[in-house]
Design a protein around this motif. Structure first.
Motif, mmCIF file in Angstrom:
data_model
loop_
_atom_site.group_PDB
_atom_site.id
_atom_site.type_symbol
_atom_site.label_atom_id
_atom_site.label_comp_id
_atom_site.label_asym_id
_atom_site.label_seq_id
_atom_site.Cartn_x
_atom_site.Cartn_y
_atom_site.Cartn_z
ATOM 1 N N GLY A 11 1.647 29.593 10.888
ATOM 2 C CA GLY A 11 2.434 29.164 12.049
ATOM 3 C C GLY A 11 3.914 29.323 11.820
ATOM 4 O O GLY A 11 4.481 28.718 10.902
ATOM 5 N N GLY A 12 4.532 30.146 12.660
ATOM 6 C CA GLY A 12 5.972 30.385 12.535
ATOM 7 C C GLY A 12 6.773 29.693 13.621
ATOM 8 O O GLY A 12 7.687 30.262 14.203
ATOM 9 N N CYS A 17 8.148 27.092 9.617
ATOM 10 C CA CYS A 17 9.291 27.720 8.928
ATOM 11 C C CYS A 17 9.992 26.710 8.026
ATOM 12 O O CYS A 17 10.459 27.047 6.937
ATOM 13 C CB CYS A 17 10.251 28.326 9.947
ATOM 14 N N SER A 18 10.063 25.466 8.480
ATOM 15 C CA SER A 18 10.674 24.435 7.638
ATOM 16 C C SER A 18 9.833 24.186 6.383
ATOM 17 O O SER A 18 10.365 24.056 5.273
ATOM 18 C CB SER A 18 10.826 23.129 8.430
ATOM 19 N N VAL A 34 2.370 33.175 7.934
ATOM 20 C CA VAL A 34 1.665 34.111 8.804
ATOM 21 C C VAL A 34 1.818 33.628 10.243
ATOM 22 O O VAL A 34 1.489 32.473 10.559
ATOM 23 C CB VAL A 34 0.172 34.189 8.419
ATOM 24 N N GLU A 35 2.358 34.487 11.083
ATOM 25 C CA GLU A 35 2.598 34.129 12.484
ATOM 26 C C GLU A 35 1.899 35.128 13.389
ATOM 27 O O GLU A 35 2.055 36.329 13.255
ATOM 28 C CB GLU A 35 4.111 34.096 12.750
ATOM 29 N N ARG A 162 13.154 33.344 3.076
ATOM 30 C CA ARG A 162 13.045 34.731 2.581
ATOM 31 C C ARG A 162 14.062 34.988 1.485
ATOM 32 O O ARG A 162 13.744 35.601 0.476
ATOM 33 C CB ARG A 162 13.236 35.713 3.734
ATOM 34 N N VAL A 163 15.282 34.505 1.692
ATOM 35 C CA VAL A 163 16.318 34.661 0.661
ATOM 36 C C VAL A 163 15.805 34.088 -0.662
ATOM 37 O O VAL A 163 16.095 34.595 -1.738
ATOM 38 C CB VAL A 163 17.623 33.928 1.095
ATOM 39 N N GLN A 164 14.993 33.036 -0.559
ATOM 40 C CA GLN A 164 14.505 32.365 -1.772
ATOM 41 C C GLN A 164 13.124 32.858 -2.190
ATOM 42 O O GLN A 164 12.426 32.183 -2.932
ATOM 43 C CB GLN A 164 14.549 30.847 -1.561
ATOM 44 N N GLY A 165 12.694 34.005 -1.681
ATOM 45 C CA GLY A 165 11.489 34.654 -2.217
ATOM 46 C C GLY A 165 10.281 34.673 -1.320
ATOM 47 O O GLY A 165 9.295 35.366 -1.616
ATOM 48 N N ALA A 166 10.290 33.911 -0.223
ATOM 49 C CA ALA A 166 9.089 33.846 0.620
ATOM 50 C C ALA A 166 8.925 35.118 1.446
ATOM 51 O O ALA A 166 9.879 35.850 1.673
ATOM 52 C CB ALA A 166 9.198 32.651 1.559
ATOM 53 N N GLU A 167 7.693 35.357 1.886
ATOM 54 C CA GLU A 167 7.438 36.475 2.788
ATOM 55 C C GLU A 167 7.016 35.931 4.149
ATOM 56 O O GLU A 167 6.391 34.865 4.233
ATOM 57 C CB GLU A 167 6.297 37.333 2.247
ATOM 58 N N VAL A 168 7.359 36.672 5.197
ATOM 59 C CA VAL A 168 6.970 36.265 6.551
ATOM 60 C C VAL A 168 6.235 37.438 7.201
ATOM 61 O O VAL A 168 6.779 38.544 7.272
ATOM 62 C CB VAL A 168 8.222 35.887 7.382
ATOM 63 N N TYR A 169 4.993 37.200 7.605
ATOM 64 C CA TYR A 169 4.207 38.256 8.266
ATOM 65 C C TYR A 169 4.061 37.899 9.738
ATOM 66 O O TYR A 169 3.306 36.984 10.078
ATOM 67 C CB TYR A 169 2.827 38.389 7.618
ATOM 68 N N ARG A 170 4.800 38.599 10.589
ATOM 69 C CA ARG A 170 4.709 38.345 12.026
ATOM 70 C C ARG A 170 3.592 39.195 12.643
ATOM 71 O O ARG A 170 3.123 40.140 12.024
ATOM 72 C CB ARG A 170 6.048 38.660 12.698
#
Ligand SMILES: Cc1cc2nc3c(=O)[nH]c(=O)nc-3n(C[C@H](O)[C@H](O)[C@H](O)COP(=O)(O)OP(=O)(O)OC[C@H]3O[C@@H](n4cnc5c(N)ncnc54)[C@H](O)[C@@H]3O)c2cc1C
Length: 803
Positions: A11-12, A17-18, A34-35, A162-170
């Motif tokens: 859920g994005g 995100c928080s 994952v969004e 993301r700056v701190q290493g996470a990935e976001v898959y839209r």
């Protein structure tokens, strides 16, 4: 897309995100979100973006404050603006009761270092020129209210993560969750599978669907919510400063500036749910059809209270859905029976609460503890009784009452009665006024014969004051009868039962036929439970605790349970009970049993199976009233027979029913603390006065090292009892405690001790002040003198319990 990560957040929206950001902040970098669609494509994109700190629970209020203050941090890391406008805000009271409520909120804020202040109505009208002050009786100013840009905030969290290493898959939808035998989850998406050690359900509008993927029916429901944006308003355009954020409780309105007009939202009484059963997967950046008629009553109030609004045209109406839990607070935490499956949903004010939710959940996942007192938003406060229809009824009620006053003695009517014990009708016939705890109806107090079985709702003493006093006196002078089926009860059996309980709880375990009191600690040495443990026969234990915490505790028990040798079962409605308490309670018991129940044969803290008449029961010589007394437990099918026996046999002994209100007053006279008030995970056992139940001769119980440190260093705070110079209102909890002109502590519970004739309160103060005598407690805006009493005001040596 990675094939293996430490955690997947589903859920994005602002909440997911928080959570993602806070996980990276807590040190987990190998995490992914994952969004299904674009970020914000659930509730988050069309939010009004208002932010404020008001919440009935001070711990949630504090997390709201944290959230608002966090925006600078994520802006700095992400380079993405959150569009923060901290304008300050006014909460306007139109009635004396609302003013009392604001005084209470203001006082509660004090010990949390929240800086609200009352301003005169002239001052309020000067700073918010749209209002007509004749409709109000008071105004509370909060410097940290305002509004933010919802998309900006959501993206700032995601970018910072993301700056701190996470990935976001839209544009990637999770379609299935499969628990792996060796632990962790296969997160199946329409773009492939990710293996994750942990999964977070931050599915917002689809949280139910993501819950159902693991067989859960989460207690959340979306409601339609409308706000409108006006055309330009000359007074707004002319103002040198941005308009304040305003909450007008009487109109159920919140308001803020938008361009040169105003944005006005309402929580109308006739709220309408959205997608009651299933949320469609193809719903994305969409709005619902506006329905101005539904919010017309609030608009009429708004036009009266803010005449400039009536003159302005409406530029836009937004109607969008967002989710609520039955009590309006978020639903956060690990879920019993689903290892490493976490929820962060039901967040109805994501831009006020999302940061706090992310912080607490990430602490919990990374460090094993949320780090705050988040009982008010713990998923464990609900259970399998919070069915879809229950949630539906309660969420509607909550939405309609969002800006209404919840009085401290008010029991809300929706979805009741739901759970009832067999004696419910009998108690009702005796004038019982009921409350509901964990869905179960229980008697709060009994209206006198011929009197109306209902209570005035008020911040002050109500019409229950007199009858509750009579109930207390009956207990102290004769014998009282109270149903105690609301307690939680667990059966713990098996060859490893004693060893397991001993590791879980701080006290030594009782011998057969005996009872001990035993707190439970987490590894950080904080209180996570407070139980009575009885051993009926070899390795056959009964554990009694707080009913509202049954799921919360079962989650912990299940996580600690070894694979073999011990079984634990929550007995819920199978085991029902009565407390008989007072100097004549032994006489009452003696009339019904064929065994010797003298003090010598059945002393304080004994536990035994015995028949009362034809009814097989378990009897414990213990009572929370602090008097001579017994708890009698029977399986539910015997409860009516037992009740009839007790009432009949007690008639000439002066037996009287008493309810939860009287029990509360009686336990205050004994300075007995209780779960969720005095005992919560922010207190150690020594500061809570439970040190005598921590047995360091045992070498291996959870939290031992931390508890030993607390003991050796000495507790920082102390739980103390005050006698309060109250007028017509007693403490209810969360009032600030003053000493030498400064707020030094807070009250955890209070009320009137009817037997001793004094207003009493329990609360925490710094340990170094425990030798002081004189304090003040702020009740409804007035500082009342409070005298610290070092011993319980009733029977300080405990002779009555042991007599
Ligand atoms: C009209 C309106 C006004 C509001 N005003 C305010 C306000 O002023 N202040 C405030 O604080 N709050 C406000 N809110 C509430 C706020 O919008 C919500 O609290 C917040 O958006 C909730 O965020 P969330 O992340 O929990 O849920 P959502 O925003 O619903 O996000 C959930 C996300 O999960 C994704 N998802 C779900 N299932 C899957 C899956 N299986 N796979 C992949 N992705 C999935 C969805 O696509 C969605 O993007 C308002 C809401 C509305 C409707």
């Amino acid at each position: 897309m990675k094939s293996h990560v430490q955690a997947v957040v589903i859920g994005g929206g602002v909440v997911g995100c928080s959570v993602l950001y806070h996980l990276t902040k807590a040190g987990w970098r190998d995490v992914a979100l994952v969004e299904r669609d674009e970020l914000t494509s659930g509730s988050s994109w069309h939010a009004a973006g208002s932010v404020h700190t008001v919440n009935l629970d001070p711990n949630v209020a504090k997390l709201q404050q944290y959230t608002i203050n966090l925006y600078k941090e994520i802006e700095a890391i992400s380079g993405q603006s959150c569009g923060v406008h901290i304008t300050g805000g006014l909460m306007l009271a139109g009635t004396a009761a609302r003013l009392d409520w604001l005084k209470q909120a203001h006082a509660r804020g004090r010990y949390l270092e929240m800086e609200t202040q009352f301003v005169s109505l002239d001052e309020a009208a000067r700073t918010f020129p749209l209002m007509d002050k004749k409709y109000f009786v008071g105004a509370l100013y909060d410097p940290i209210e305002g509004h933010v840009d919802p998309a900006g905030v959501t993206n700032a969290y995601a970018k910072a993560a993301r700056v701190q290493g996470a990935e976001v898959y839209r544009f990637t939808r999770v379609t299935e969750l499969v628990q792996r035998r060796e632990g962790g989850w296969d997160v199946v998406t329409d773009k492939g599978t990710i293996r994750a050690e942990h999964v977070v359900n931050a599915g917002g509008l689809w949280a139910r669907e993501v819950g159902r993927m693991v067989g859960l029916e989460l207690p959340v429901l979306a409601m339609q919510h409308q706000y409108l944006i006006t055309e330009e308003i000359p007074e707004v355009k002319a103002s040198a400063k941005e308009m304040l954020h305003v909450i007008d409780f009487e109109g159920e309105i919140y308001m803020r500036q938008e361009g040169n007009g105003m944005l006005l939202g309402t929580y109308e009484r006739a709220g309408v749910p959205w997608s009651e059963q299933n949320t469609p997967w193809d719903f994305t950046h969409e709005l619902l059809a506006p329905d101005l008629d539904r919010i017309a009553p609030s608009l009429e109030v708004a036009f009266r209270h803010y005449p400039a609004l009536e003159r302005a045209g409406i530029r836009k109406v937004i109607n969008g859905p967002f989710t609520f839990a039955p009590d309006g607070n978020p639903v956060v935490g690990p879920v019993r029976g689903r290892p490493n499956y976490w929820v962060a949903c039901g967040v109805m004010a994501g831009f006020c609460q999302g940061g706090g939710v992310g912080l607490a959940l990430s602490n919990w996942m990374v460090h094993g503890d949320p780090g705050f007192d988040i009982w008010a938003m713990d998923v464990g406060r609900f259970g399998d009784w919070t069915t879809r229809a229950y949630t539906n009824a309660k969420v509607r009620e909550n939405y309609a009452r969002r800006f209404q006053i919840r009085f401290p003695n008010e029991e809300l009517p929706a979805a009741r009665p739901l759970r009832t014990s067999p004696v419910y009708d009998r108690l009702k016939q005796c004038g019982a006024v009921f409350g509901a705890a964990f869905g179960l109806e229980h008697a709060l107090w009994f209206a006198p014969a011929g009197g109306e079985a209902s209570e005035d709702i008020t911040f002050r003493r109500s019409n229950a004051h007199g009858p509750v006093g009579e109930e207390c006196r009956a207990v102290r002078h004769a014998v009282g009868l109270m149903e105690i089926s609301t307690y939680s009860k667990y059966a713990v059996t098996g060859p490893g039962a004693e060893a397991w309980l001993s590791r879980l709880l701080t006290n030594r375990m009782p011998a057969t036929g005996r009872i001990v009191l035993a707190p439970m600690l987490n590894p950080q040495g904080m209180l996570i439970g407070d139980f009575t443990v009885a051993q009926l026969a070899n390795e056959r234990f009964f554990v009694f605790g707080s009913g509202i915490a049954e799921d919360y505790h079962m989650r912990w028990f299940a996580a600690q349970l070894p694979e073999n040798g011990v079984a634990i079962r929550a007995l819920r409605s199978e085991l029902t009970g009565f407390s008989i308490a007072g100097p004549r309670s032994r006489e009452l018991l003696r009339r019904l049993v064929a065994v010797d129940v003298s003090n010598e044969a059945f002393p304080f803290l004994s536990f035994r199976a015995m028949d009362l008449g034809m009814v097989p029961a378990l009897v414990g010589r213990i009572t929370f009233t602090g008097d001579l007394g017994y708890e009698v437990w029977v399986s539910a099918d015997y409860q009516c027979a037992l009740y009839d026996l007790l009432v009949e046999a007690g008639r000439d002994l002066g037996l009287r029913h008493f309810g939860a209100r009287a029990l509360h007053a009686l336990r205050l006279e004994k300075s007995f603390g209780t779960w969720a008030r005095e005992f919560r995970p922010i207190y150690g056992p020594f500061e809570a006065g439970l040190g005598r139940f921590v047995d360091f001769r045992k070498h291996d119980f959870i939290g031992r090292d931390a508890a030993l440190k607390e003991k050796e260093a000495g507790p920082k705070r102390r739980l103390v009892t005050f006698v309060v110079d109250a007028a017509d209102a007693d403490c209810i909890g969360d009032e600030p405690v003053w000493h030498d002109g400064k707020v030094v502590g807070w009250i955890t519970s209070g009320g009137f001790g009817h037997h001793v004739g004094k207003s009493l309160a329990l609360g925490y103060i710094p340990a170094e002040l425990a030798a002081a005598d004189r304090f003040e407690i702020e009740i409804l805006g007035e500082r009342r003198t409070a005298t610290l009493t070092r011993r319980p005001v009733f029977d300080p040596d405990g002779k009555r319990m042991r007599s």
